[in-house]
Design an enzyme around this catalytic site. Structure first.
Site, PDB file in Angstrom:
ATOM      1  N   SER A  17       0.817  -1.218   0.000  1.00 49.87           N
ATOM      2  CA  SER A  17       0.000   0.000   0.000  1.00 49.87           C
ATOM      3  C   SER A  17       0.852   1.270   0.000  1.00 49.87           C
ATOM      4  CB  SER A  17      -0.936   0.003   1.209  1.00 49.87           C
ATOM      5  OG  SER A  17      -0.171  -0.043   2.398  1.00 49.87           O
ATOM      6  N   GLY A  18       1.955   1.265  -0.756  1.00 46.12           N
ATOM      7  CA  GLY A  18       2.665   2.506  -1.039  1.00 46.12           C
ATOM      8  C   GLY A  18       1.993   3.183  -2.221  1.00 46.12           C
ATOM      9  N   ALA A  20       2.625   3.059  -5.333  1.00 46.86           N
ATOM     10  CA  ALA A  20       2.436   2.193  -6.504  1.00 46.86           C
ATOM     11  C   ALA A  20       1.245   1.257  -6.309  1.00 46.86           C
ATOM     12  CB  ALA A  20       3.706   1.392  -6.784  1.00 46.86           C
ATOM     13  N   ALA A  52       8.902   9.963   1.406  1.00 52.64           N
ATOM     14  CA  ALA A  52       9.449  10.741   0.275  1.00 52.64           C
ATOM     15  C   ALA A  52       9.462  12.219   0.635  1.00 52.64           C
ATOM     16  CB  ALA A  52       8.621  10.486  -0.972  1.00 52.64           C
ATOM     17  N   GLN A  53      10.554  12.862   0.279  1.00 49.02           N
ATOM     18  CA  GLN A  53      10.729  14.262   0.691  1.00 49.02           C
ATOM     19  C   GLN A  53      10.577  15.229  -0.474  1.00 49.02           C
ATOM     20  OE1 GLN A  53      14.491  14.760   2.688  1.00 49.02           O
ATOM     21  NE2 GLN A  53      13.858  13.590   4.474  1.00 49.02           N
ATOM     22  N   GLY A  54      11.552  15.137  -1.405  1.00 44.88           N
ATOM     23  CA  GLY A  54      11.714  16.179  -2.428  1.00 44.88           C
ATOM     24  C   GLY A  54      10.495  16.407  -3.287  1.00 44.88           C
ATOM     25  N   GLU A 121      16.186  19.823  -8.370  1.00 49.84           N
ATOM     26  CA  GLU A 121      17.032  18.886  -7.633  1.00 49.84           C
ATOM     27  C   GLU A 121      18.216  18.495  -8.489  1.00 49.84           C
ATOM     28  OE1 GLU A 121      14.943  15.612  -5.921  1.00 49.84           O
ATOM     29  OE2 GLU A 121      13.466  16.889  -4.963  1.00 49.84           O
ATOM     30  N   HIS A 235      21.912   6.989  -1.303  1.00 47.92           N
ATOM     31  CA  HIS A 235      21.709   8.439  -1.286  1.00 47.92           C
ATOM     32  C   HIS A 235      22.927   9.081  -0.625  1.00 47.92           C
ATOM     33  CE1 HIS A 235      19.971  12.377  -0.872  1.00 47.92           C
ATOM     34  NE2 HIS A 235      18.953  11.984  -1.612  1.00 47.92           N
ATOM     35  N   ARG A 279      23.386  11.085  -8.483  1.00 52.59           N
ATOM     36  CA  ARG A 279      23.517  10.552  -7.125  1.00 52.59           C
ATOM     37  C   ARG A 279      24.707   9.629  -6.921  1.00 52.59           C
ATOM     38  NH1 ARG A 279      17.414   9.122  -5.318  1.00 52.59           N
ATOM     39  NH2 ARG A 279      16.963  11.271  -4.790  1.00 52.59           N
ATOM     40  N   HIS A 334      19.322   3.460  -0.453  1.00 59.50           N
ATOM     41  CA  HIS A 334      18.144   4.298  -0.628  1.00 59.50           C
ATOM     42  C   HIS A 334      17.097   3.686  -1.562  1.00 59.50           C
ATOM     43  CE1 HIS A 334      15.899   8.005  -0.666  1.00 59.50           C
ATOM     44  NE2 HIS A 334      16.039   8.157  -1.970  1.00 59.50           N
ATOM     45  N   ARG A 369      19.064   6.067 -10.683  1.00 62.91           N
ATOM     46  CA  ARG A 369      17.789   6.792 -10.763  1.00 62.91           C
ATOM     47  C   ARG A 369      17.973   8.297 -10.597  1.00 62.91           C
ATOM     48  NH1 ARG A 369      13.538   8.484  -6.986  1.00 62.91           N
ATOM     49  NH2 ARG A 369      14.715   7.743  -5.181  1.00 62.91           N
ATOM     50  N   SER A 374      10.588   8.403  -8.667  1.00 68.01           N
ATOM     51  CA  SER A 374      10.079   7.117  -8.197  1.00 68.01           C
ATOM     52  C   SER A 374       8.591   7.175  -7.847  1.00 68.01           C
ATOM     53  CB  SER A 374      10.886   6.669  -6.983  1.00 68.01           C
ATOM     54  OG  SER A 374      10.394   5.454  -6.516  1.00 68.01           O
ATOM     55  N   LEU A 375       8.182   8.240  -7.164  1.00 65.53           N
ATOM     56  CA  LEU A 375       6.747   8.378  -6.897  1.00 65.53           C
ATOM     57  C   LEU A 375       6.001   8.427  -8.229  1.00 65.53           C
ATOM     58  CD1 LEU A 375       6.694  11.066  -4.048  1.00 65.53           C
ATOM     59  CD2 LEU A 375       6.379   8.612  -3.800  1.00 65.53           C
TER      60      LEU A 375
HETATM   61  C1  LIG Z   1      13.557   9.058   2.820  1.00 66.17           C
HETATM   62  C2  LIG Z   1      13.131   8.855   1.384  1.00 66.17           C
HETATM   63  C3  LIG Z   1      12.866   9.943   0.593  1.00 66.17           C
HETATM   64  C4  LIG Z   1      12.444   9.776  -0.730  1.00 66.17           C
HETATM   65  N1  LIG Z   1      12.106  10.872  -1.472  1.00 66.17           N
HETATM   66  C5  LIG Z   1      11.585  10.687  -2.708  1.00 66.17           C
HETATM   67  C6  LIG Z   1      11.092  11.798  -3.453  1.00 66.17           C
HETATM   68  O1  LIG Z   1      11.122  12.927  -2.981  1.00 66.17           O
HETATM   69  N2  LIG Z   1      10.563  11.558  -4.688  1.00 66.17           N
HETATM   70  C7  LIG Z   1      10.507  10.307  -5.232  1.00 66.17           C
HETATM   71  O2  LIG Z   1      10.033  10.162  -6.361  1.00 66.17           O
HETATM   72  N3  LIG Z   1      10.967   9.236  -4.544  1.00 66.17           N
HETATM   73  C8  LIG Z   1      11.485   9.397  -3.296  1.00 66.17           C
HETATM   74  N4  LIG Z   1      11.916   8.312  -2.588  1.00 66.17           N
HETATM   75  C9  LIG Z   1      11.731   6.961  -3.163  1.00 66.17           C
HETATM   76  C10 LIG Z   1      10.263   6.585  -3.109  1.00 66.17           C
HETATM   77  O3  LIG Z   1       9.687   7.062  -1.906  1.00 66.17           O
HETATM   78  C11 LIG Z   1      10.048   5.086  -3.180  1.00 66.17           C
HETATM   79  O4  LIG Z   1      10.856   4.498  -4.148  1.00 66.17           O
HETATM   80  C12 LIG Z   1       8.592   4.808  -3.527  1.00 66.17           C
HETATM   81  O5  LIG Z   1       7.760   5.484  -2.618  1.00 66.17           O
HETATM   82  C13 LIG Z   1       8.312   3.331  -3.511  1.00 66.17           C
HETATM   83  O6  LIG Z   1       6.918   3.172  -3.600  1.00 66.17           O
HETATM   84  P1  LIG Z   1       6.309   1.702  -3.612  1.00 66.17           P
HETATM   85  O7  LIG Z   1       4.837   1.876  -3.598  1.00 66.17           O
HETATM   86  O8  LIG Z   1       6.936   0.915  -4.682  1.00 66.17           O
HETATM   87  O9  LIG Z   1       6.829   1.062  -2.234  1.00 66.17           O
HETATM   88  P2  LIG Z   1       6.489   1.447  -0.734  1.00 66.17           P
HETATM   89  O10 LIG Z   1       5.999   2.828  -0.598  1.00 66.17           O
HETATM   90  O11 LIG Z   1       7.662   1.064   0.096  1.00 66.17           O
HETATM   91  O12 LIG Z   1       5.286   0.487  -0.379  1.00 66.17           O
HETATM   92  C14 LIG Z   1       5.487  -0.894  -0.258  1.00 66.17           C
HETATM   93  C15 LIG Z   1       4.294  -1.467   0.481  1.00 66.17           C
HETATM   94  O13 LIG Z   1       4.324  -2.880   0.420  1.00 66.17           O
HETATM   95  C16 LIG Z   1       4.072  -3.406   1.705  1.00 66.17           C
HETATM   96  N5  LIG Z   1       4.655  -4.750   1.731  1.00 66.17           N
HETATM   97  C17 LIG Z   1       5.947  -5.111   1.619  1.00 66.17           C
HETATM   98  N6  LIG Z   1       6.061  -6.439   1.637  1.00 66.17           N
HETATM   99  C18 LIG Z   1       4.811  -6.936   1.764  1.00 66.17           C
HETATM  100  C19 LIG Z   1       4.268  -8.237   1.849  1.00 66.17           C
HETATM  101  N7  LIG Z   1       5.038  -9.350   1.847  1.00 66.17           N
HETATM  102  N8  LIG Z   1       2.927  -8.386   1.973  1.00 66.17           N
HETATM  103  C20 LIG Z   1       2.119  -7.288   2.022  1.00 66.17           C
HETATM  104  N9  LIG Z   1       2.581  -6.029   1.951  1.00 66.17           N
HETATM  105  C21 LIG Z   1       3.902  -5.858   1.808  1.00 66.17           C
HETATM  106  C22 LIG Z   1       4.686  -2.392   2.640  1.00 66.17           C
HETATM  107  O14 LIG Z   1       4.161  -2.519   3.946  1.00 66.17           O
HETATM  108  C23 LIG Z   1       4.253  -1.100   1.953  1.00 66.17           C
HETATM  109  O15 LIG Z   1       2.926  -0.796   2.290  1.00 66.17           O
HETATM  110  C24 LIG Z   1      12.347   8.470  -1.277  1.00 66.17           C
HETATM  111  C25 LIG Z   1      12.641   7.372  -0.474  1.00 66.17           C
HETATM  112  C26 LIG Z   1      13.025   7.550   0.846  1.00 66.17           C
HETATM  113  C27 LIG Z   1      13.328   6.356   1.673  1.00 66.17           C
END
Ligand SMILES: Cc1cc2nc3c(=O)[nH]c(=O)nc-3n(C[C@H](O)[C@H](O)[C@H](O)COP(=O)(O)OP(=O)(O)OC[C@H]3O[C@@H](n4cnc5c(N)ncnc54)[C@H](O)[C@@H]3O)c2cc1C
Length: 507
Positions: A17-18, A20, A52-54, A121, A235, A279, A334, A369, A374-375
């Site tokens: 539930s990120g 994506a 996510a910050q930026g 950035e 990072h 980076r 990161h 990257r 990424s968002l």
């Molecule tokens: C500090 C920080 C700052 C960042 N800043 C930026 C930014 O400014 N802009 C940008 O574009 N990107 C940024 N990024 C990168 C970006 O945030 C991530 O790459 C992106 O949010 C990933 O999204 P996602 O939905 O793929 O994964 P996530 O947001 O990590 O979501 C994964 C989900 O899957 C769940 N999950 C995992 N394994 C299982 C399982 N086995 N069963 C059920 N659920 C599971 C987790 O609990 C979570 O809910 C940043 C990253 C960090 C760490």
């Protein structure tokens, strides 16, 4: 349609539930399908997206410039077709979902709500990043989860971990999930993996602790193709003390500079773009200067730090860091550029299996990257995969679930924690910012031994922590294997000569 009276079936199962996973759920729900989101997150902050910050990059009016920046940051390894998909869909996806559906309060330059304060950035040629202070992620994910919670076609199941995919003859039929110690199969017409990254494999990472590579391991174990696993991004500017936190690239974009312990700027010697270099270049330079002079400080004095970045100033205050004299920084793991190989609609090599977000490999990042993509990748591919999964249109098929083994009481309480510590030691030592062929060989041998021990317990035991450990060891092996096979030092995969390496000790 799925039988709504049966809680173990869904038209589309989304795992994670990120941003994506939320986008995939929205895409499928808008197409009228019943969507079940199973997430091991107990709170929104358990997803990396929350942190996510930026911000979120958009193409504004210069799509070509955005594409060139992505490809240049990747050291010319990004897939141009995938980059086209990202950039050509960026403005519309952001407008439709983030602005019009979720009403994300992006910063503006004045009272006009449409006059966005686009940020810049590192490695971006122009101001194109939408942001909310320096904490954009929570302002996106919070409203996204609320929206899905209210959506009639979506069921959210928190604290529910997928342990394994349900497969038959190369087709995926859902996942075996665990909640509160109980396991049950959830059958689905299509399954979307959206499990995020791999930060938990490293001792120092910006990711939340649940980033154990689960989706990548589940996909790979079921036979899905993976690629670019060697490209683990560090990072460059993460607070170097206890309780590390990220110091967004936006700081350097707005004028912050890096200084070594002698007070000297060093980035101009490493790259013509100095602090705004890609980076991977900045991360290696920071590590080298820390090694040479003992410390690297992020000098934020050129900015009005407290006013422009209040969240980061508060983080400093909480840790008694006086940012007026510079913030000590060091690189930390990161982001994973690779993952489960997908096409432009998030389809994997397995029938009815999709992957989106950080656990997937779309090709847009190549070897490195570009910040704030990424968002956007999660949003664009999430929507496309959700729509495609919905259109796949099959009813969930009930297949045999794995025979669970939870009768053996012999799993020592500290087994998973101890083995995880061991895994991190090996990964940190041999699979970090710079790698050597011999170090990778040692890592491979050590992780294989570890995996053998973990597999032995998995044969007799089913628990979330054990399956997370299995996922981490499988993912670590995929990274090491890819790094050993790739002798081309590019982007995040940096090979150096073998020299006096310490032995890795089996425990
Ligand atoms: C500090 C920080 C700052 C960042 N800043 C930026 C930014 O400014 N802009 C940008 O574009 N990107 C940024 N990024 C990168 C970006 O945030 C991530 O790459 C992106 O949010 C990933 O999204 P996602 O939905 O793929 O994964 P996530 O947001 O990590 O979501 C994964 C989900 O899957 C769940 N999950 C995992 N394994 C299982 C399982 N086995 N069963 C059920 N659920 C599971 C987790 O609990 C979570 O809910 C940043 C990253 C960090 C760490």
């Amino acid at each position: 349609m799925a039988d709504e009276s049966d809680p173990t079936t869904a038209d589309v199962l989304v795992v994670g539930s990120g941003v994506a996973g939320c986008a995939a759920a929205l895409g499928a729900a808008r197409a009228g399908k019943d969507v079940l989101v199973a997430t091991k997150a107990e709170r929104p902050k358990d997803a990396t997206s929350w942190w996510a910050q930026g911000g979120v990059a958009v193409s504004r009016s210069d799509a070509e410039g955005f594409k060139q920046d992505i490809i240049a940051a990747s050291d010319d390894t990004a897939d141009p077709d995938a980059v086209d998909v990202l950039v050509e869909n960026a403005n519309e996806a952001v407008r439709d979902v983030l602005i019009e559906t979720l009403d994300v309060p992006f910063d503006t330059t004045g009272d006009d709500p449409d006059a966005f304060d686009y940020g810049r950035e590192a490695a971006h040629g122009e101001r194109r990043i939408l942001h909310v202070n320096a904490s954009t992620g929570r302002h996106v994910l919070g409203p996204f989860l609320s929206h899905l919670d209210d959506h009639p076609n979506v069921t959210l199941r928190e604290d529910t971990a997928a342990l394994d995919l349900l497969t038959r003859e190369g087709r995926v039929h859902g996942a075996l999930c665990e909640h509160d110690g109980d396991c049950e199969p959830i059958y689905a017409g299509s399954t979307v993996l959206a499990t995020g990254g791999i930060g938990a494999l490293y001792g120092r990472s910006t990711n939340p602790s649940g980033a154990t590579g689960d989706g990548i391991a589940m996909g790979a174990l079921a036979g899905a193709d993976v690629a670019d696993m060697e490209y683990v991004q560090f990072h460059p500017t993460v607070y170097a003390g206890d309780e590390p936190f990220l110091l967004s690239e936006a700081l350097r974009g707005e004028g912050a500079v890096l200084r070594n312990a002698d007070g000297g700027r060093f980035m101009p010697e490493h790259h013509p773009d100095a602090e705004l270099a890609p980076r991977d270049v900045v991360a290696r330079a920071v590590a080298a200067e820390r090694e040479r002079t003992g410390e690297v400080l992020l000098d934020v004095s050129p900015l009005d730090f407290e006013t422009e970045f209040p969240d980061l100033a508060a983080n400093c205050d909480e840790r008694d860091v006086d940012y007026r004299t510079g913030i000590p920084v060091a690189p930390a793991e990161h982001f994973l550029c690779g993952g489960i190989t997908v096409d432009s609609r998030g389809r994997t090599s397995l029938d009815r299996l999709f992957a989106v977000g950080e656990c997937s490999r779309t090709g847009i990042h190549g070897a490195n990257r570009l910040a704030s993509t990424s968002l956007l990748e999660g949003l664009v591919w999430g929507l496309r995969a959700g729509r495609t999964a919905a259109a796949s249109g099959t009813d969930p098929e009930i297949v045999d679930a794995p025979d669970l083994r939870d009768s053996d009481p012999a799993l020592p309480a500290a087994f998973a924690a101890e083995k995880f510590t061991r895994l991190r030691e090996v990964i940190d030592e041999f699979v970090g910012l710079s790698r050597t062929p011999d170090g990778l060989r040692r890592a491979s041998a050590a992780i294989r031994r570890l995996k053998g021990e973990v597999d032995a317990y998995v044969r007799t035991r089913t628990s979330r922590e054990l399956y997370e450990l299995r996922a981490a060891t499988v993912t670590a092996l995929l990274i090491v294997r890819a790094a050993r096979e790739n002798t081309d030092s590019r982007g995040c995969h940096h090979l150096v000569d073998t020299a006096d390496e310490p032995e890795v000790h089996a425990d």
